[in-house]
Design a protein around this motif. Structure first.
Motif, mmCIF file in Angstrom:
data_model
loop_
_atom_site.group_PDB
_atom_site.id
_atom_site.type_symbol
_atom_site.label_atom_id
_atom_site.label_comp_id
_atom_site.label_asym_id
_atom_site.label_seq_id
_atom_site.Cartn_x
_atom_site.Cartn_y
_atom_site.Cartn_z
ATOM 1 N N ILE A 171 0.832 -1.202 0.000
ATOM 2 C CA ILE A 171 0.000 0.000 0.000
ATOM 3 C C ILE A 171 0.873 1.262 0.000
ATOM 4 N N ALA A 172 0.259 2.376 -0.395
ATOM 5 C CA ALA A 172 0.998 3.640 -0.464
ATOM 6 C C ALA A 172 0.182 4.766 0.141
ATOM 7 N N LYS A 173 0.852 5.866 0.416
ATOM 8 C CA LYS A 173 0.176 7.059 0.957
ATOM 9 C C LYS A 173 -0.922 7.502 -0.019
ATOM 10 N N PRO A 174 -1.978 8.129 0.481
ATOM 11 C CA PRO A 174 -3.108 8.461 -0.392
ATOM 12 C C PRO A 174 -2.764 9.477 -1.482
ATOM 13 N N MET A 175 -1.747 10.317 -1.215
ATOM 14 C CA MET A 175 -1.394 11.341 -2.219
ATOM 15 C C MET A 175 -0.361 10.823 -3.234
ATOM 16 N N MET A 176 -0.067 9.522 -3.210
ATOM 17 C CA MET A 176 0.846 8.910 -4.181
ATOM 18 C C MET A 176 0.344 9.196 -5.605
ATOM 19 N N ALA A 177 1.260 9.665 -6.464
ATOM 20 C CA ALA A 177 0.848 10.048 -7.823
ATOM 21 C C ALA A 177 0.396 8.831 -8.642
ATOM 22 N N ALA A 178 1.023 7.671 -8.407
ATOM 23 C CA ALA A 178 0.718 6.479 -9.206
ATOM 24 C C ALA A 178 -0.649 5.894 -8.855
ATOM 25 N N ASP A 234 1.054 7.259 9.958
ATOM 26 C CA ASP A 234 2.017 8.086 9.217
ATOM 27 C C ASP A 234 1.880 7.904 7.708
ATOM 28 N N LEU A 235 1.502 6.709 7.279
ATOM 29 C CA LEU A 235 1.304 6.485 5.834
ATOM 30 C C LEU A 235 0.113 7.321 5.354
ATOM 31 N N ILE A 236 -0.953 7.291 6.142
ATOM 32 C CA ILE A 236 -2.152 8.069 5.773
ATOM 33 C C ILE A 236 -1.809 9.565 5.734
ATOM 34 N N GLY A 237 -0.942 9.985 6.647
ATOM 35 C CA GLY A 237 -0.539 11.400 6.697
ATOM 36 C C GLY A 237 0.530 11.761 5.674
ATOM 37 N N GLY A 238 1.082 10.765 4.991
ATOM 38 C CA GLY A 238 2.093 11.043 3.969
ATOM 39 C C GLY A 238 3.505 11.186 4.503
ATOM 40 N N GLN A 239 3.732 10.889 5.797
ATOM 41 C CA GLN A 239 5.097 10.985 6.332
ATOM 42 C C GLN A 239 5.979 9.861 5.795
ATOM 43 N N ILE A 240 5.374 8.738 5.451
ATOM 44 C CA ILE A 240 6.107 7.665 4.753
ATOM 45 C C ILE A 240 5.361 7.377 3.445
ATOM 46 N N ASP A 241 6.081 6.729 2.513
ATOM 47 C CA ASP A 241 5.508 6.541 1.169
ATOM 48 C C ASP A 241 4.813 5.199 0.976
ATOM 49 N N LEU A 242 5.435 4.143 1.481
ATOM 50 C CA LEU A 242 4.970 2.791 1.166
ATOM 51 C C LEU A 242 4.996 1.901 2.392
ATOM 52 N N MET A 243 4.217 0.837 2.336
ATOM 53 C CA MET A 243 4.277 -0.175 3.401
ATOM 54 C C MET A 243 3.674 -1.476 2.868
ATOM 55 N N LYS A 275 -10.529 4.324 1.306
ATOM 56 C CA LYS A 275 -9.657 5.083 0.393
ATOM 57 C C LYS A 275 -8.668 5.990 1.144
ATOM 58 N N LYS A 276 -8.286 5.561 2.322
ATOM 59 C CA LYS A 276 -7.301 6.350 3.075
ATOM 60 C C LYS A 276 -5.886 6.026 2.629
ATOM 61 N N VAL A 277 -5.714 4.871 1.978
ATOM 62 C CA VAL A 277 -4.410 4.496 1.394
ATOM 63 C C VAL A 277 -4.695 3.939 -0.003
ATOM 64 N N LYS A 278 -3.635 3.875 -0.830
ATOM 65 C CA LYS A 278 -3.794 3.260 -2.159
ATOM 66 C C LYS A 278 -3.196 1.861 -2.129
ATOM 67 N N ALA A 279 -3.916 0.898 -2.658
ATOM 68 C CA ALA A 279 -3.415 -0.482 -2.683
ATOM 69 C C ALA A 279 -2.921 -0.812 -4.082
ATOM 70 N N PHE A 280 -1.746 -1.427 -4.166
ATOM 71 C CA PHE A 280 -1.164 -1.720 -5.484
ATOM 72 C C PHE A 280 -1.035 -3.207 -5.782
ATOM 73 N N ALA A 281 -0.913 -4.025 -4.755
ATOM 74 C CA ALA A 281 -0.728 -5.464 -5.016
ATOM 75 C C ALA A 281 -0.998 -6.279 -3.765
ATOM 76 N N VAL A 282 -1.316 -7.556 -3.982
ATOM 77 C CA VAL A 282 -1.362 -8.512 -2.869
ATOM 78 C C VAL A 282 -0.164 -9.442 -3.021
ATOM 79 N N THR A 283 0.257 -10.035 -1.903
ATOM 80 C CA THR A 283 1.504 -10.815 -1.913
ATOM 81 C C THR A 283 1.283 -12.315 -2.108
ATOM 82 N N THR A 284 0.037 -12.707 -2.300
ATOM 83 C CA THR A 284 -0.261 -14.132 -2.486
ATOM 84 C C THR A 284 -0.116 -14.512 -3.975
#
Ligand code: ASP
Length: 328
Positions: free
Chosen positions: A129-136, A193-202, A216-225
């Motif tokens: 997942i990524a911060k909500p303001m992530m451009a991607a 902190d991710l939601i606040g944008g202090q970190i980028d990814l987790m 929609k507080k974070v952006k999800a990009f992939a699952v690990t399964t």
């Protein structure tokens, strides 16, 4: 031992409560489940749901959660390893039981010999997942963003040896990109902190990310399964494998432990209560709604739980070493 000594020893054991065994256990004294991460995070969530489900089969006793967070889960695990083995202090831990021996060189306890294994609880996928303001907005765009921002990316985790640490390392290794890892006492504070944008990814378990993704507080990009997940919130998220990271697969699991030396009949009571909880429809529903799969196979048995953890250590240790990562 002569007769008198036997009587004296028996009287002393009744008096001190030592070796009291399962008779009268648990009674009304609360049981504490130590969670080695911050309150409000994914391990805590599993523990609280489990405590509720185990309460009834243990005669309605209170089961309290104690968050002993820090050092990637090793502080809480060590606390239980050193606790009185009387059945009133238990540990709910995750895959960290199998990663700590390789990722953390100096843990002050032994995973295989300082605990009684009571049975496994669930398997939990992770999400990137990524911060909500992530451009991607897609994994492809995220991969491009990572390439453009090399040297500036902050990746949150729950400390060395944690699940998020392991997942983040494997991700960096797969991309051959170094990120700055930011350790927290659990992924609950990291999520803030991710939601606040202090970190980028987790990377974090679905038990923590599902509600944030849904809101929609974070952006999800992939699952690990290896396969996509089936829950309504997560079903459209691609796997890392289909996004091009061949062989990337990691699932987190949780198990319940007691300190070594806990009387066998108390262990049996706890394992039996755990099995009842694993069949509790409410517990199953709550866990499934968060993308977790409650264990219903032989790993419910303590001996199989122990075998599984040993197999995970054997499987993960070369992967971690190949990724070239160690911490003291
Ligand atoms: N998700 C955390 C981890 O990465 C643990 C937690 O905060 O429950 O290990």
């Amino acid at each position: 031992m002569n007769k008198l000594l036997v009587i004296a020893a028996a009287a002393a054991s009744v008096f001190t409560g030592f070796q009291a065994g399962a008779q009268g256990y648990p009674g009304t004294k609360p049981i504490s489940i130590v969670v080695p991460f911050a309150a409000g995070g994914p391990t805590d969530r599993v523990a609280r749901d489990l405590a509720e489900a185990m309460r009834k089969p243990l005669g309605g006793v209170s089961i309290v959660i104690e968050n002993a967070a820090g050092a990637g889960g090793s502080i809480g695990a060590n606390k239980v390893a050193k606790a009185n083995p009387d059945g009133y202090t238990l540990l709910l831990h995750h895959i960290g039981m199998a990663t700590m021996p390789t990722l953390v060189r100096n843990i002050p306890f032994k995973v295989d010999s300082d605990f009684e294994y009571l049975g496994m609880v669930n398997d939990v996928p992770m999400t990137l997942i990524a911060k909500p303001m992530m451009a991607a907005n897609t994994y492809k765009e995220l991969a491009a963003w990572i390439n453009q921002n090399k040297g500036k990316i902050n990746l949150g985790n729950a400390g060395v040896g944690s699940a998020s640490h392991l997942c983040g390392l494997l991700f960096q290794n797969a991309l051959q990109v170094d990120m700055t890892t930011v350790p927290y006492k659990g992924t609950a504070p990291a999520m803030t902190d991710l939601i606040g944008g202090q970190i980028d990814l987790m990377c974090d378990q679905t038990t923590n990310t599902t509600s944030q993704i849904e809101a929609k507080k974070v952006k999800a990009f992939a699952v690990t399964t290896a396969q996509r997940l089936g829950t309504p919130v997560l079903k459209d998220i691609p796997t890392l494998q289909e996004s091009g990271l061949k062989g990337f697969e990691i699932t987190i699991w949780h198990g319940l432990y007691a300190p070594k030396g806990t009387p066998a009949d108390i262990q049996a009571k706890l394992s039996a209560a755990l099995k009842v909880a694993l069949k509790d429809p409410d517990f199953i529903k709550k866990q499934e709604g968060l993308g977790a799969i409650v264990v219903h196979d032989k790993r419910m048995e303590p001996a199989e739980h122990k075998k599984f953890v040993a197999a995970e250590i054997a499987k993960l240790s070369p992967i971690i070493k190949a990724a070239g990562v160690y911490a003291d």
